[in-house]
Design a protein around this motif. Structure first.
Motif, short mmCIF file in Angstrom:
data_model
loop_
_atom_site.label_atom_id
_atom_site.label_comp_id
_atom_site.label_asym_id
_atom_site.label_seq_id
_atom_site.Cartn_x
_atom_site.Cartn_y
_atom_site.Cartn_z
N SER A 51 0.81 -1.22 0.00
CA SER A 51 0.00 0.00 0.00
C SER A 51 0.84 1.26 0.00
O SER A 51 0.55 2.22 -0.73
N TYR A 52 1.90 1.27 0.82
CA TYR A 52 2.69 2.49 0.99
C TYR A 52 4.09 2.38 0.39
O TYR A 52 4.71 3.41 0.09
N GLY A 53 4.59 1.15 0.25
CA GLY A 53 5.90 0.97 -0.36
C GLY A 53 5.78 1.04 -1.87
O GLY A 53 6.18 2.02 -2.51
N TYR A 54 5.22 -0.01 -2.45
CA TYR A 54 5.02 -0.01 -3.90
C TYR A 54 4.01 1.06 -4.31
O TYR A 54 4.17 1.74 -5.32
N GLY A 55 2.96 1.23 -3.54
CA GLY A 55 1.96 2.25 -3.82
C GLY A 55 0.63 1.64 -4.22
O GLY A 55 0.57 0.87 -5.19
N VAL A 56 -0.42 1.96 -3.50
CA VAL A 56 -1.71 1.33 -3.75
C VAL A 56 -2.28 1.74 -5.10
O VAL A 56 -2.95 0.94 -5.78
N TYR B 247 -3.27 -0.76 -8.07
CA TYR B 247 -4.58 -0.75 -8.73
C TYR B 247 -4.42 -0.67 -10.24
O TYR B 247 -5.20 -1.29 -10.99
N ASP B 248 -3.43 0.07 -10.70
CA ASP B 248 -3.15 0.10 -12.13
C ASP B 248 -2.75 -1.29 -12.63
O ASP B 248 -3.10 -1.70 -13.74
#
Length: 634
Positions: A511-516, A520-521
């Motif tokens: 969620s916060y490392g790779y990015g949520v 989702y993309d």
């Protein structure tokens, strides 16, 4: 609606992509271990997988069809916890009222994490350690999952060994735990069903109730023993006095443990194409047996009372924190989360498989099966209470007590007792078997994908060696003091604190490392549309918050485990803490190691944490092999 999309062929080689990524990291003086190299080849829809130095190394393989994947997920998620723990927790925590925290936990934590693990595996097409190349700082999560999976493989299979033993001894004209005239029985032994016919009276001199047994012996009522329990403790386990008294091995259990390991080995040795065929039987057959047992159970006297006790909503229980804690831990363990297994099973999918729909289906099947199993189990428990003249609360048990005490006791009163005993323990064997070898598949996929050039050509031999070593490590669990060791493993190794710790960091990493938003993309790229934003909120807020608060509640309310009322020595808890920390410390340990190997001063090293958590690599680079100039971020 799902939107059409086409897979664009890469215009540059994968080596160019790796050079683009590596050059970008070098400009920032970021140092990554060699295992984070993005050299790759296009495979199964464009996903990058580890490029092997030797082009002759066998391919990973993939599921032969979609149904293989779904049944494997069902086999993993539908296990012993659905049969021996959920019904007990339901009645213990307010009956039907327990469904409120249970379903909330399913929606807020269970389903989101199930979807996350299965989809990240499909996205990256690599095992539970290799996936963390998208956020290297959190690669310790992958190692922690592998360690926890290894511990779980060692002790979970012991339940299969017990069940195989019971299945074998049930084959015959009668079940061996019916009578009290065997070498393992004590003189105080009498069946729970025969106790209501005993002559008992109050002995004021002894200040207790005494009963006449065998028309010649008088014993206090509380000293009377049961043939079912004596068979379990004195015949099957030959249990010692405690953890400090291991004595020798129970050689029959050593044999059944070896048999269980051999069966599991041949279930996975040929890879997922073979495993996918095995689960057609191991995942579906237990449903047939469970249905047969339910039909028989609801026809027994007392079944209605048992089911009503199971379902009756005691809403006042919802005010007790332990009810919510039980719901969280039941969901996490029964869904097979944080072990790397869902990642591994998902990694064998085709890239554009609708993993979102598959995850929702399997989660629904899991929870429905738990609820369904409760009817089968509590109809029999109601029958036991009816026959023994006891309240249901006195005969309902959890865990091994339900499988090896409560149900065998009920079988005594059924016609064709050996048949029903064999059917029940066959169901237990298959429920445990597919969960066991799917967890093993997750472990081996993670390790082999991390060092494919060395291990993939020797996969069958490597699996055989690890199975043999795991068998040797598990031998103390089938000694005469083995059940005490089993409870230490069960409490510390792969549940409670270590499980919550791992899921928290796993959720935070994506969620916060790779990015949520980036993830989702990735989901949209795989399935063609964005899932509901609900899952974003769960991954970012609800699920990590649940893990955080439950983790600290466990610490504050920590109660050391016991078995048979016997407390463990200090060294037993130290060993349990070692098992828990062996996985938990992998996460901060790897973070420290990765920062340590960076070049420059400590200030410069710490300044690179952001890049280590979120390297400059885009979804397009991962999927198609085309270098991109900018990276999507949260």
């Amino acid at each position: 609606m799902a939107e059409d999309r086409s897979v664009q062929e890469p215009t540059k080689s994968n080596e160019d992509v790796s050079e683009n990524y590596t050059d970008d990291m070098e400009k920032k003086d970021i140092v990554l271990p060699t295992s984070f190299s993005l050299n790759g080849v296009k495979d199964g829809g464009g996903i990058l997988v580890s490029k092997l130095e030797d082009e002759n190394v066998p391919e990973r393989g993939e599921w032969a069809n979609k149904f293989d994947f779904i049944l494997s997920l069902v086999g993993l998620a539908i296990g012993l916890g659905n049969v021996w723990r959920f019904p007990y927790l339901c009645y213990k925590n307010g009956g039907g009222a327990f469904l409120i925290p249970y379903l909330l936990t399913v929606i807020l934590a269970g389903m989101p994490m199930f979807l996350l693990e299965a989809s990240v595996g499909q996205f990256l097409r690599i095992g539970g350690i290799g996936i963390w190349k998208i956020t290297p700082l959190f690669k310790g999560v992958g190692y922690a999952a592998a360690v926890m999976s290894a511990w779980l493989n060692v002790y979970y299979i012991v339940v299969l060994a017990w069940a195989i033993f019971y299945f074998i001894v049930s084959i015959g004209t009668d079940i061996p735990w019916r009578e009290c005239n065997n070498w393992w029985n004590q003189e105080t032994c009498i069946s729970a069903y025969a106790r209501k016919n005993l002559t008992c009276w109050d002995d004021h001199a002894l200040n207790t109730t005494v009963c006449e047994l065998n028309q010649s012996h008088i014993f206090p009522r509380e000293s009377l023993t049961d043939p079912v329990r004596e068979f379990w403790e004195r015949r099957a386990l030959q249990v010692s006095s405690g953890l400090n008294d291991p004595r020798g091995f129970q050689w029959e259990l050593v044999g059944t443990l070896a048999a269980a390991w051999i069966v599991c080995y041949f279930c996975i040795w040929k890879g997922v194409k073979w495993t996918g065929k095995v689960v057609y039987f191991t995942a579906l057959f237990p449903y047939v047996l469970l249905t047969v047992l339910l039909i028989r159970g609801i026809t027994l006297p007392g079944a209605k009372e048992g089911i009503m006790y199971y379902l009756y909503p005691e809403l006042s229980k919802l005010a007790e924190p332990i009810v919510w804690i039980d719901a969280v831990t039941q969901i996490f363990f029964s869904y097979g989360l944080a072990l790397g297994t869902l990642v591994a099973l998902g990694s064998y999918n085709k890239y554009h498989n609708n993993v979102y729909k598959d995850a929702m289906i399997v989660c629904g099947i899991n929870s429905t099966t738990s609820f369904f199993a409760g009817f089968a189990i509590f109809s029999v428990i109601g029958f036991m209470a009816h026959e023994q003249g006891k309240p249901i609360s006195e005969v309902a048990e959890s865990g091994p007590g339900l499988v090896f005490l409560a149900y065998p006791s009920a079988v005594m009163q059924l016609p064709l007792s050996p048949l029903w005993a064999c059917l029940f323990f066959m169901m237990i064997i298959f429920l445990g078997l597919d969960s066991q070898f799917c967890t093993m598949e997750g472990f081996f996929t993670a390790i082999i994908d991390e060092w494919p050039a060395y291990l993939r050509p020797r996969k069958e031999a490597f699996i055989a060696v690890v199975c043999f070593i795991s068998f040797l490590i598990g031998l103390p669990l089938v000694s005469q003091g083995g059940v005490f060791v089993f409870e230490i493993f069960n409490f510390y190794a792969a549940s409670h604190l270590s499980l919550l710790w791992l899921i928290f960091f796993e959720c935070v990493a994506i969620s916060y490392g790779y990015g949520v938003d980036r993830f989702y993309d990735a989901l949209k790229d795989m399935i063609g549309y964005y899932p509901t934003r609900w899952w974003k909120f769960c991954w970012c807020y609800f699920t990590p918050s649940i893990c955080f608060f439950v983790f600290w509640f466990y610490i504050i309310k920590f109660t050391p485990p016991t078995y048979m009322g016997i407390e463990y020595p200090l060294w037993g808890h130290i060993f349990g803490a070692f098992m828990a920390l062996s996985s938990m410390l992998c996460i901060p340990g790897y973070m420290i190691y990765l920062v340590w190997i960076q070049e420059g001063t400590w200030t410069q090293k710490l300044a690179k944490i952001g890049e280590l958590a979120r390297p400059n690599i885009s979804i397009e680079e991962i999927r198609t092999g085309q270098p991109c100039n900018q990276t999507t971020s949260v």
